[in-house]
Design a protein around this motif. Structure first.
Motif, mmCIF file in Angstrom:
data_model
loop_
_atom_site.group_PDB
_atom_site.id
_atom_site.type_symbol
_atom_site.label_atom_id
_atom_site.label_comp_id
_atom_site.label_asym_id
_atom_site.label_seq_id
_atom_site.Cartn_x
_atom_site.Cartn_y
_atom_site.Cartn_z
ATOM 1 N N GLY A 8 0.810 -1.204 0.000
ATOM 2 C CA GLY A 8 0.000 0.000 0.000
ATOM 3 C C GLY A 8 0.847 1.259 0.000
ATOM 4 O O GLY A 8 0.328 2.355 -0.101
ATOM 5 N N SER A 21 -0.003 3.859 -8.047
ATOM 6 C CA SER A 21 -0.999 3.084 -7.309
ATOM 7 C C SER A 21 -1.306 1.772 -8.038
ATOM 8 O O SER A 21 -1.578 0.758 -7.397
ATOM 9 C CB SER A 21 -2.276 3.901 -7.098
ATOM 10 O OG SER A 21 -2.823 4.300 -8.343
ATOM 11 N N GLU A 22 -1.232 1.776 -9.381
ATOM 12 C CA GLU A 22 -1.450 0.546 -10.144
ATOM 13 C C GLU A 22 -0.363 -0.479 -9.847
ATOM 14 O O GLU A 22 -0.640 -1.658 -9.645
ATOM 15 C CB GLU A 22 -1.504 0.832 -11.648
ATOM 16 C CG GLU A 22 -2.713 1.615 -12.087
ATOM 17 C CD GLU A 22 -2.523 3.126 -11.969
ATOM 18 O OE1 GLU A 22 -1.429 3.582 -11.542
ATOM 19 O OE2 GLU A 22 -3.463 3.859 -12.291
ATOM 20 N N ALA A 69 -0.856 -1.842 -6.354
ATOM 21 C CA ALA A 69 -1.958 -2.809 -6.302
ATOM 22 C C ALA A 69 -1.524 -4.150 -6.894
ATOM 23 O O ALA A 69 -1.838 -5.211 -6.332
ATOM 24 C CB ALA A 69 -3.168 -2.264 -7.053
ATOM 25 N N GLN A 111 -1.293 -7.706 -4.805
ATOM 26 C CA GLN A 111 -1.973 -8.917 -5.264
ATOM 27 C C GLN A 111 -0.976 -10.045 -5.504
ATOM 28 O O GLN A 111 -1.230 -11.191 -5.156
ATOM 29 C CB GLN A 111 -2.754 -8.615 -6.543
ATOM 30 C CG GLN A 111 -3.598 -9.778 -7.011
ATOM 31 C CD GLN A 111 -4.397 -9.432 -8.260
ATOM 32 O OE1 GLN A 111 -4.400 -8.309 -8.741
ATOM 33 N NE2 GLN A 111 -5.078 -10.436 -8.792
#
Length: 107
Positions: free
Chosen positions: A49, A69-70, A73, A77
């Motif tokens: 994060g 942010s992509e 993320a 994941q």
């Protein structure tokens, strides 16, 4: 082996591209890192994060890169519930090699 911008873009946009490869190529597309450098982070090098990624091994020495942010993320994941080991691993848990990542990008 070099990949073209078109091949890199294809790898990022193809939904069949495994997450491990898509995440790697996103980092390569967005930041000034080499394939070998991008493959070095261990899970503790990634503040989930967070806006950065620690690259401990590079030609310029250790460096921290700010990530989008992509990318954050995708990394979250990719890491999932793992708490140790390399970030970029094959399905069998072995660290993704530079050659395997390049082979996948060009089919």
């Amino acid at each position: 082996m070099k990949i073209t911008p078109r091949e890199r873009s294809s790898c990022l946009s193809d939904p069949r591209t495994p997450l491990v490869h898509r995440t790697l190529w996103r980092l390569l597309d967005e930041f000034d890192v080499r394939v070998g450098e991008a493959l070095t982070p261990e899970i503790p090098d990634v503040p989930l994060g967070g806006p950065s990624l620690w690259i401990a091994e590079s030609k310029e020495g250790p460096k921290e890169i700010n990530i989008t942010s992509e990318a954050a993320a995708d990394l979250a994941q990719l890491i999932g519930s793992r708490t140790a080991g390399p970030v970029f691993v094959e399905e069998d848990g072995i660290r993704l090699s530079e050659m395997a990542s390049l082979r996948h990008s060009v089919g």
